[in-house]
Design an enzyme around this catalytic site. Sequence first.
Site, short mmCIF file in Angstrom:
data_model
loop_
_atom_site.label_atom_id
_atom_site.label_comp_id
_atom_site.label_asym_id
_atom_site.label_seq_id
_atom_site.Cartn_x
_atom_site.Cartn_y
_atom_site.Cartn_z
N TYR B 101 34.97 2.40 -23.10
CA TYR B 101 35.02 1.04 -22.58
C TYR B 101 35.64 1.08 -21.18
CZ TYR B 101 36.79 -3.56 -21.49
OH TYR B 101 37.08 -4.73 -20.84
N GLU B 189 32.27 -5.57 -16.67
CA GLU B 189 32.66 -4.80 -17.85
C GLU B 189 31.50 -3.94 -18.31
OE1 GLU B 189 35.26 -6.83 -21.02
OE2 GLU B 189 33.29 -6.73 -21.95
#
Lengths: 291, 383
Positions: B101, B189
Amino acid sequence: MSILLSRETRVLVQGITGRAGRTQTKWMLEYGTNIVAGVTPGKGGEEVEGIPVYNTVTEAVVQRGAEASVFFVPPAAVKAAVLETIEAGIKLIVIVTEHVPTHDAMEIRAYAKGQKVRLLGPTSPGIITPGEAKMGIMPGNMFTAGRIGVISRSGTLAYEISGDLSAAGLGQSTVVGMGADAVAFTNMPDLLELFENDPDTDLAVIVGEVGGIQEEKAAQFIAHHMTKPVIAYIAGRSAPEGKRMGHAGAIIQGSMGTPQSKVTVLQEVGVEVAEYPLQIVELVRQHLIHV
Amino acid sequence: MRLYEYEGKGIFKKGGIPVPWGSVVESAEEARRVASEIGKEVAIKAQILTGRRGKAGGIQFAKIPDEAANVAQGIFGMELEGYKVNSLLIEEKLDITNELYMGITIDAENGVPVAMVSAEGGMEIEEVAKRNPEKIVSMLVNPLYGMRTYEAINLVRQIGLEGRALTSASRILSQLYNVFVANDARITEINPLVRTNEGKMFAADSRCEIDDNSLFKYPELKDLRIQRIGNPWERKGVEGGVNYVDMEGNIAVMANGAGLTMSLLDMIKTDGGSPVCFLDTGGGLSEERMRNAVSLLLKKTKTDQCIKVILVMVRMMISPPDAVAQGILEAIEEVKVKTPVVVVMRGRAPYEKRARELLGNSAVSLCSSVEEGIGKAIEIAKA
């Protein structure tokens, strides 16, 4: 002198020749604000309400001794204008402008850090020291001079609550609108510290709202540094979740940001939290009787 | 403003971040064509403005072009998390060894960008933050200097990457930061950032939100933003220059100022009432904005029979009472609905007096205090 602003403060109005700048200059003058100059690039030499207009902030500082500035500058022009104002040596800057790009706000904040300047906003209704002066758009008739300091994220609630306090005979030392954007130039604890150190303030009122971490940070400050009583109100307890709440900001802060978490952390450090705006008056009164 | 996955990947690609080979399609036939161009197993991903689509069947795979067309046909008919699927992203399926992530967003306390990375990619980062906060490492970035190479390396090292993985991931993190700045984003993101069998890294998904205050720099997005607001009333609100949020209840509430409106909703709830919406007109009320706002609520009552009463609270600061009152009366005249309207207009004494002259004999119930207005609205709603 209360905090930040008094009748002596030499105020500059940036964007003075625009519609909002003109109208608000008139009202600030009527209230008693010591406005010494205005700035609009390209309009140097004009006058607004008898106030001389300059092309640059430096001219206004050198020729008129301006020391604080209130902004009615369009959002896209705010960043450059703030940097100019800081470099010219102004010590207090109030940004009334709404919709300032968030990346510009972050750069301004980073630039101002470590310099001797206090910035409020963006989207700030301004500051008022009742009976002396105001910078911004607060309606003067809602406020009366006294010894209660008010810090608010919302403009309209600052007016309502100050109006309620005034009607109950509880005047304000200074009312500060810190602005409702995600990135605030000055955080709540810094403003609480000013009231804590102000001999003209007996008690502070915080008007908070959902989202962000201002009230949580205020609670930490109150626990360790405040000796004066603090009363709070948090708007938006019935606001639906997920609307206009910055999710990613809430990740790193865990469960911070919900109205309930704000109320809880404030109560844990001994702050009484009003259920509705008018209740602030009762809570303030009880405290002042006890003092 | 939130972007679709394929739009986010478009700006990632421009910023140098590797993304899987693929293309966005709007029909099953196009899906077949793109799948055959790719020439291997493909992922078929519904393009909707929410992250939770995998579990609901919004991401599927197909080995051959005919299968891709069939699967695409199926997803086009779906409604996921309240969103109708109008477009799909067809992409090469990657052979993944692990998922990471990576995200950049704004730290509200410090007012600076914050970079976050985690070895626990592929699941919702909010869940990771709740269950295993120690699995996310983060770093504040000075917006004046940007993210320096060594800072990116230092952060990525903390999730256990070494060698080529360390340099690839830290380069992507720097690029993600640059994309964040160059596009005035509030969030950029990558979840997951995948590592393939061959050791390469790709942004397998994207989440990007552009700062609404910066949309003036992106005129093409500005119009799209309004079109993409799913709730028709919230969309009409934005078009009319007011902030509108739908809720469930029977008292429609509007006021001038977000804080004031929120506190009105709170007071109504505390007193046992049930607000159906939040409408903040903002400051500097004109007759036109007032009329738009009131008529929006009146029109809403036409479609929502639950709404029993409209409560209007105006704090007259700059706006003279004539414009406000006129706006209210015109809206009632224009939208012929019998829903009762309760009005509270507060301000300087002469303003309040004028408001009484204008509205005293009209169809609206004029109240002299907030408490009285709320009481009246709740009474009507309960009758």
